[in-house]
Every structure is written in C-alpha cells, then in structure tokens.
Motif scaffolding. Sequence first.
Motif, PDB file in Angstrom:
ATOM      1  N   THR A 150       0.821  -1.221   0.000  1.00 54.75           N
ATOM      2  CA  THR A 150       0.000   0.000   0.000  1.00 54.75           C
ATOM      3  C   THR A 150       0.855   1.272   0.000  1.00 54.75           C
ATOM      4  OG1 THR A 150      -1.428  -1.286   1.475  1.00 54.75           O
ATOM      5  CG2 THR A 150      -2.039   1.003   1.124  1.00 54.75           C
ATOM      6  N   THR A 151       1.826   1.328   0.894  1.00 57.31           N
ATOM      7  CA  THR A 151       2.631   2.546   1.002  1.00 57.31           C
ATOM      8  C   THR A 151       3.449   2.774  -0.269  1.00 57.31           C
ATOM      9  OG1 THR A 151       2.680   2.597   3.396  1.00 57.31           O
ATOM     10  CG2 THR A 151       4.558   3.593   2.286  1.00 57.31           C
ATOM     11  N   CYS A 216      -5.512  -3.876   6.414  1.00 59.18           N
ATOM     12  CA  CYS A 216      -4.716  -4.554   7.450  1.00 59.18           C
ATOM     13  C   CYS A 216      -5.388  -4.434   8.813  1.00 59.18           C
ATOM     14  CB  CYS A 216      -3.322  -3.940   7.544  1.00 59.18           C
ATOM     15  SG  CYS A 216      -2.315  -4.185   6.091  1.00 59.18           S
ATOM     16  N   GLU A 235      -9.353   6.014  14.099  1.00 58.15           N
ATOM     17  CA  GLU A 235      -9.390   6.315  12.656  1.00 58.15           C
ATOM     18  C   GLU A 235      -9.354   7.817  12.414  1.00 58.15           C
ATOM     19  OE1 GLU A 235      -9.411   5.904   9.499  1.00 58.15           O
ATOM     20  OE2 GLU A 235      -9.095   3.774   9.300  1.00 58.15           O
ATOM     21  N   ALA A 291       2.543  -2.364  12.586  1.00 51.14           N
ATOM     22  CA  ALA A 291       2.528  -3.286  11.446  1.00 51.14           C
ATOM     23  C   ALA A 291       2.419  -2.522  10.137  1.00 51.14           C
ATOM     24  CB  ALA A 291       1.381  -4.286  11.581  1.00 51.14           C
ATOM     25  N   ASN A 338       5.214  -8.118  12.432  1.00 51.48           N
ATOM     26  CA  ASN A 338       5.009  -9.477  11.897  1.00 51.48           C
ATOM     27  C   ASN A 338       6.202  -9.972  11.091  1.00 51.48           C
ATOM     28  OD1 ASN A 338       4.332  -7.514   9.954  1.00 51.48           O
ATOM     29  ND2 ASN A 338       3.070  -8.939   8.813  1.00 51.48           N
TER      30      ASN A 338
HETATM   31  P1  NAD Z   1      -5.371   1.210   3.954  1.00 46.00           P
HETATM   32  O1  NAD Z   1      -5.183   2.449   3.178  1.00 46.00           O
HETATM   33  O2  NAD Z   1      -6.391   0.208   3.544  1.00 46.00           O
HETATM   34  O3  NAD Z   1      -5.684   1.587   5.491  1.00 46.00           O
HETATM   35  C1  NAD Z   1      -5.025   2.559   6.252  1.00 46.00           C
HETATM   36  C2  NAD Z   1      -6.061   3.140   7.236  1.00 46.00           C
HETATM   37  O4  NAD Z   1      -5.401   3.956   8.192  1.00 46.00           O
HETATM   38  C3  NAD Z   1      -7.111   4.012   6.518  1.00 46.00           C
HETATM   39  O5  NAD Z   1      -8.396   3.580   6.888  1.00 46.00           O
HETATM   40  C4  NAD Z   1      -6.806   5.414   7.030  1.00 46.00           C
HETATM   41  O6  NAD Z   1      -7.949   6.217   7.132  1.00 46.00           O
HETATM   42  C5  NAD Z   1      -6.208   5.122   8.406  1.00 46.00           C
HETATM   43  N1  NAD Z   1      -5.339   6.179   8.941  1.00 46.00           N
HETATM   44  C6  NAD Z   1      -4.467   6.965   8.271  1.00 46.00           C
HETATM   45  N2  NAD Z   1      -3.850   7.803   9.122  1.00 46.00           N
HETATM   46  C7  NAD Z   1      -4.351   7.542  10.350  1.00 46.00           C
HETATM   47  C8  NAD Z   1      -4.097   8.065  11.651  1.00 46.00           C
HETATM   48  N3  NAD Z   1      -3.213   9.043  11.835  1.00 46.00           N
HETATM   49  N4  NAD Z   1      -4.780   7.543  12.691  1.00 46.00           N
HETATM   50  C9  NAD Z   1      -5.685   6.555  12.522  1.00 46.00           C
HETATM   51  N5  NAD Z   1      -5.961   6.000  11.315  1.00 46.00           N
HETATM   52  C10 NAD Z   1      -5.298   6.501  10.250  1.00 46.00           C
HETATM   53  O7  NAD Z   1      -3.928   0.534   4.021  1.00 46.00           O
HETATM   54  P2  NAD Z   1      -3.561  -0.980   4.415  1.00 46.00           P
HETATM   55  O8  NAD Z   1      -3.526  -1.808   3.184  1.00 46.00           O
HETATM   56  O9  NAD Z   1      -4.365  -1.399   5.574  1.00 46.00           O
HETATM   57  O10 NAD Z   1      -2.024  -0.774   4.831  1.00 46.00           O
HETATM   58  C11 NAD Z   1      -1.673  -0.045   5.998  1.00 46.00           C
HETATM   59  C12 NAD Z   1      -0.150  -0.022   6.153  1.00 46.00           C
HETATM   60  O11 NAD Z   1       0.326  -1.350   6.362  1.00 46.00           O
HETATM   61  C13 NAD Z   1       0.602   0.473   4.907  1.00 46.00           C
HETATM   62  O12 NAD Z   1       1.743   1.188   5.328  1.00 46.00           O
HETATM   63  C14 NAD Z   1       1.018  -0.806   4.188  1.00 46.00           C
HETATM   64  O13 NAD Z   1       2.128  -0.628   3.356  1.00 46.00           O
HETATM   65  C15 NAD Z   1       1.318  -1.710   5.376  1.00 46.00           C
HETATM   66  N6  NAD Z   1       1.197  -3.148   5.135  1.00 46.00           N
HETATM   67  C16 NAD Z   1       1.826  -3.931   6.032  1.00 46.00           C
HETATM   68  C17 NAD Z   1       1.749  -5.308   5.907  1.00 46.00           C
HETATM   69  C18 NAD Z   1       2.491  -6.181   6.859  1.00 46.00           C
HETATM   70  O14 NAD Z   1       2.776  -7.316   6.514  1.00 46.00           O
HETATM   71  N7  NAD Z   1       2.769  -5.720   8.054  1.00 46.00           N
HETATM   72  C19 NAD Z   1       0.984  -5.887   4.875  1.00 46.00           C
HETATM   73  C20 NAD Z   1       0.323  -5.047   3.985  1.00 46.00           C
HETATM   74  C21 NAD Z   1       0.425  -3.671   4.139  1.00 46.00           C
END
Ligand code: NAD
Length: 411
Positions: A150-151, A216, A235, A291, A338
């Motif tokens: 995502t990032t 996530c 959120e 995460a 993780n």
């Molecule tokens: P997503 O865009 O679906 O969800 C992110 C959520 O965080 C959104 O709902 C957004 O509104 C919320 N948000 C943003 N800023 C916030 C804040 N300051 N306070 C509270 N909520 C806030 O993204 P995703 O696919 O869930 O991915 C999230 C992160 O995890 C990304 O950085 C992604 O790269 C990473 N990721 C990690 C793993 C892993 O294995 N650990 C796997 C996939 C993605």
Amino acid sequence: MSDIKHADKSKEGLLKIEWAKKHMPVLRSIEEDFRLHQPLKDVTIAVSIHLEAKTAYFCMVLAAGGADVYVTGSNPLSTQDDVASALVTKGINVFAWYNATATEYINHLKSVLDSSPEIIIDDGGDLVNLIHSEYQHLLKNIKGGCEETTTGILRLKALDSIDELHLPMMLVNDAKSKHLFDNRYGTGQSVWDAINHTTNLIVASKTVVVAGYGWCGKGVAMRAKGLGANVVITEIDAIKAVEAKMDGFSVLPMKRAAEIGDVFITVTGCKDVIPYSVMLMMKDSAILCNAGHFNVEIAMDELESKKISKTPVRKNIKAYLLENNKTIHVLAQGRLVNLAAGDGHPVEIMDMSFSLQALCANYINNHKLTKGIYNVPEEVDQEVAIRKLSSMEIEIDQLTEDQKKYLNLQD
Ligand code: NAD
Ligand code: SAH
C-alpha cells in the motif's frame, strides 16, 4: 554473484523453502507452466521483498521460467540468513543479510540494480526511488515493475501525479487477489503470531487498540476479537470509523484510547500516530507495536530522545522508562512486528500474493507498456483466484448463456 552472511546455514534454509513450497500449490502450478514454456527466458529481474522462505521460492519460480534473478530484502530485520544462503545454492544472486546497517541496506539495493534489470519487483518503493535518483541510466532498459504494498503505491501515485514516474509500474497491492487476502487475513494472523510469540502473554481480557481500520487494520481487529480482546479502533476517516462501529468495535480518538489500552498496534501508513505526548497517557507496562510500512507510526525518534532509560527485557522487546515514571514496552523497534519479530504472512497467503507477482511479471514481459501506473488486468487477478480454487478442489457455478444475456454480459 552474491553477497550474504552465514553461507554455512543453507541446509536449514533449504528445509524452510521446502516447507513453504509444499504449501504453495498455486505457485507450484505456475512453476510447472514456467518450466515448460520459459516465458522469462534471459530476462533479468531485480527483486526487493522480505527475504524469507516464501520469497525464496518465488525467486526460484521466476528462475524456472528462465529469468536471471537478483534479490535483496525490503527490510533489514526480515532477512533470514539461512534462507539467503540456501537461495544462493539454487543459482539465485542474493545480496542481503539480517540486521544490515542503513548503508549496507542501500548497497544491497544497488547491487541488484547493477544487474541492469528489465523487470523490477519492489516492496515499498525503495528500488523505484533509487532508479529515479542514482540509476536513471537504467530507465531505457526497464520494461516495467510491480509494487507489492500500500505505502509503495502511495509513493508511486505521488510521483505519477507530477509526471515524475518514468517507468511502467503495476499496482499489485490493489489487485483483489492481493489486498483482500494478504493485507486482511495475512496481516490479521501474522501480527498476532508475532505478538504472541514475542510476549508470551494472553490476549483474552486485554484492551487492544488498533490504529487504522483499512485492509490490514480490519484483519488485525478481527483476529484480536477472536482471541478474546476488547478491541478499540482509532481512525481519521469517518466512513471507516462507522464501518468499525458497525463491525462491533469501539471507536475512540487515540488520546482517549491511550488511557485504557493494554496493547497498541498501528497499521495506518501514516506518521506520529502515537506521539510521545500520547505515550505519557498510557497505563504502566502498555505494549506498543507497529505493522504499517515505516517505523514512524510510533514516534520512535521522539521516544528515543525523551526516554529516561531503555532496557531490553526479552528478545524483540525493549522497556522504555518515561519521565512520569511509567514504563512502556516497544516490540521490534517499532518496525513491522510481523516481519521483524516473526516469519511474516502465512505461507498460503504469500502463495496468492507471489502467484500474482509472477503472472504480472510475465504480463509486463509480454506487453510494451509506456511509463505510468497500471492496475493489474482483471483476467490476471481472476487467474490467481481460479488457480487457488482449483488447488482447494472447490468448484463454483458458471453463468448460462441465458443468464449472461439477462445480465447484459458479453463473452
Ligand atoms: P489502507 O489504506 O487500507 O488503510 C489505512 C487506514 O489507516 C485508513 O483507513 C486510514 O484512514 C487510516 N489512517 C491513516 N492515518 C491515520 C491516523 N493518523 N490515525 C488513525 N488511522 C489513520 O492501508 P492498508 O492496506 O491497511 O495498509 C496499511 C499499512 O500497512 C501500509 O503502510 C502498508 O504498506 C502496510 N502493510 C503492512 C503489511 C504487513 O505485513 N505488516 C501488509 C500489507 C500492508
Ligand atoms: N519496505 C517495507 C516493506 C513493506 S511490508 C519495510 O520497511 O518493511 C508489507 C508487505 O510485506 C505486504 O504487502 C506483504 O505482501 C509483504 N509480506 C508480508 N509477509 C511476507 C512474507 N512472509 N514474505 C514476503 N513478503 C511478505
């Protein structure tokens, strides 16, 4: 050509790869096709993805399709040295070791780019960044790339919006067969695998605060509920907050959640989600982990500069004494818990994600794409799901001609 540490550990690494392969039927079916048809013959592919057993098998599948593969990790703490050394014995060029310094990490990325790749597979955008800064001469040779997370996609879209993305990039994370499973069920399970293994504490009866209710966050919250926790969501998006409430969770601003939480998990892709001022509001012995992509969701730099003291208390857990005489516990240095304190997503999940990556690499190789961002074609996305169903021996219904007409669908 390779640069690794612990070349003597290949035996353990090979066992890990064998185990992963055994549980990756979708990727095995693609390996068979690749071996037969050699669609990637003599194509050089540079990969930067967490270097553990599933990624290793993915690289072997690309090589089975004829590719010359150069791989490094996408996070210095997730590389497994035994797997890296096993992969070298399989003819893959590996540049990575566990706990690489920031300079070593960059040098490893540079080493894979020195292969002059035609396809890149990136996780978070580090390869793309380097190509656009120090390796621009490679651009004319690159057919395209895939982005895993995502990032990374946010970073690509930012570049593309100012016309500064100079190669074709496929948004693998946004495909349905990726984020619906990997981000949701993969992160949902692997975050708890890591927290439980690292802390050895019970989840039932605790208040777990999940920051971010995206793909996530939904998975992490769902599994926390299953383990018996009282789950609170924070959120910044009104729709997601309503969704969390309808899914049965409490929703609070972080400052209020801070006062009641026992365990905090950030999964937002944002920064300073837990700043130092919020840490001061937490209960004594609160557990914090992240995460999301970068180690800035928990304000680690601020914590490091303002703490009274820091003590390792268990593998991957550090206790920070704060000015109010309370202690908070941070797991895995605030990096993706993780992967830095576990093996990452379960094997079956990465089976789908890496099958998609393999099919996308093949697609890029077969099409002349111009610079810009590309969604994964629907037929490629569907192919992963079709192969996954077949591996689970599940059949589904097919539309009749009459039904197609009723739904106005063309063949
Ligand atoms: P997503 O865009 O679906 O969800 C992110 C959520 O965080 C959104 O709902 C957004 O509104 C919320 N948000 C943003 N800023 C916030 C804040 N300051 N306070 C509270 N909520 C806030 O993204 P995703 O696919 O869930 O991915 C999230 C992160 O995890 C990304 O950085 C992604 O790269 C990473 N990721 C990690 C793993 C892993 O294995 N650990 C796997 C996939 C993605
Ligand atoms: N460069 C980042 C990496 C992003 S992590 C960093 O600093 O750590 C998020 C991605 O890791 C997810 O999109 C997921 O597909 C991938 N991932 C999760 N578990 C994995 C595993 N076991 N092996 C390889 N990749 C994994």
